[in-house]
Scaffold this active site. Sequence first.
Site, PDB file in Angstrom:
ATOM      1  N   ALA A 173      -4.718   7.325  -4.325  1.00 22.49           N
ATOM      2  CA  ALA A 173      -3.411   6.798  -4.509  1.00 22.49           C
ATOM      3  C   ALA A 173      -3.479   5.315  -4.848  1.00 22.49           C
ATOM      4  O   ALA A 173      -3.300   4.692  -3.948  1.00 22.49           O
ATOM      5  CB  ALA A 173      -2.391   7.233  -3.498  1.00 22.49           C
ATOM      6  N   THR A 181       0.708  -1.333   0.071  1.00 22.15           N
ATOM      7  CA  THR A 181      -0.048   0.172   0.036  1.00 22.15           C
ATOM      8  C   THR A 181       0.800   1.317   0.057  1.00 22.15           C
ATOM      9  O   THR A 181       2.037   1.106  -0.270  1.00 22.15           O
ATOM     10  CB  THR A 181      -0.826   0.098   1.294  1.00 22.15           C
ATOM     11  OG1 THR A 181      -1.975   0.855   0.768  1.00 22.15           O
ATOM     12  CG2 THR A 181      -0.465   0.060   2.574  1.00 22.15           C
ATOM     13  N   ASN A 182       0.131   2.489   0.165  1.00 20.00           N
ATOM     14  CA  ASN A 182       1.117   3.669   0.378  1.00 20.00           C
ATOM     15  C   ASN A 182       0.514   4.628   1.491  1.00 20.00           C
ATOM     16  O   ASN A 182      -0.393   4.142   2.155  1.00 20.00           O
ATOM     17  CB  ASN A 182       1.065   4.464  -0.890  1.00 20.00           C
ATOM     18  CG  ASN A 182      -0.468   4.607  -1.551  1.00 20.00           C
ATOM     19  OD1 ASN A 182      -1.069   5.535  -0.739  1.00 20.00           O
ATOM     20  ND2 ASN A 182      -0.837   4.124  -2.435  1.00 20.00           N
ATOM     21  N   HIS A 183       1.181   5.546   1.502  1.00 25.21           N
ATOM     22  CA  HIS A 183       0.852   6.542   2.962  1.00 25.21           C
ATOM     23  C   HIS A 183      -0.553   7.640   2.693  1.00 25.21           C
ATOM     24  O   HIS A 183      -0.723   8.226   3.423  1.00 25.21           O
ATOM     25  CB  HIS A 183       1.979   7.397   3.142  1.00 25.21           C
ATOM     26  CG  HIS A 183       3.255   6.779   3.772  1.00 25.21           C
ATOM     27  ND1 HIS A 183       3.001   5.998   5.008  1.00 25.21           N
ATOM     28  CD2 HIS A 183       4.431   6.697   3.353  1.00 25.21           C
ATOM     29  CE1 HIS A 183       4.322   5.489   5.121  1.00 25.21           C
ATOM     30  NE2 HIS A 183       5.002   5.867   4.248  1.00 25.21           N
ATOM     31  N   SER A 184      -1.009   7.386   1.707  1.00 25.27           N
ATOM     32  CA  SER A 184      -2.282   8.326   1.526  1.00 25.27           C
ATOM     33  C   SER A 184      -3.192   8.025   2.678  1.00 25.27           C
ATOM     34  O   SER A 184      -3.834   7.097   3.105  1.00 25.27           O
ATOM     35  CB  SER A 184      -3.251   7.870  -0.032  1.00 25.27           C
ATOM     36  OG  SER A 184      -4.290   8.323  -0.071  1.00 25.27           O
TER      37      SER A 184
END
Length: 226
Positions: free
Chosen positions: A100, A33-36
């Site tokens: 994102a 995943t990512n930091h959104s």
Amino acid sequence: ESLLQPCSDLHGKHFAITAGPTRESLDPVRYLTNHSSGKMGFALAAAAQRAGAEVTLIAGPVSLPTPPGVKRIDVVDARQMQEAAERAADLCDVFIAAAAVADFRPERIAQEKIKKTDDSNRDTLALVKNPDIVAAIAARCERRPFTVGFAAETEKVLEHAKGKLARKNLDMIIANDVSEADSGFNSERNRVTVIDQTGGTELPSSLKTELAEQLIQMIATQAFAQ
Ligand code: CTP
Ligand code: CA
């Protein structure tokens, strides 16, 4: 007309907005995943709803409350987000891609938890590209909504954003520099440049909630100009 009313009435207009990250499973307990945080997309949904629009918010895994009066569809991975976005895009006037989306997903999801003792798991993680949700919607010949993207960049911000505007055939792109401390992914504030075919408008650093109001007005002006 009351001064308390928003200046643009979006009554009868339908907005679909993607927000947050996506989560791509590796095995039953792990994911990419990512930091959104989802804050910008949720703020846009709230602002469009307050301006009178009907709003469908397609949300990846985030811990944010649903804005009042907004129809929320929760999804986990990019392919689920695309399915929900395509369905919402059939009915909407404006599509805003604030999510994102993970660009890649593991080629296969292991049925059982991957074990660290298995050396074949150590060296490589085979990935495949996810579909580009906003590009697919902007490529439509029929039922193509006014389509807005975001470009979160860490360098050559305007150059990369203009490239994405053209490549994805968007009507507008909102560029922000996520390498700045007080802008982008996990911040309350954001500083963006709004770019369309005619050029760019740099907006001052603002709270995401305030910026959202301004962006919805700018999008509505372009989308519904006669
Ligand atoms: N986007 C999308 N589907 C994807 C990837 C991105 O809809 N699979 C949308 C985002 O929601 C955003 C825009 O495309 O509105 C730009 O996303 P970004 O990640 O900045 O661009 P990419 O084309 O993925 O390029 P890169 O990550 O390599 O910079
Ligand atoms: Ca990307």
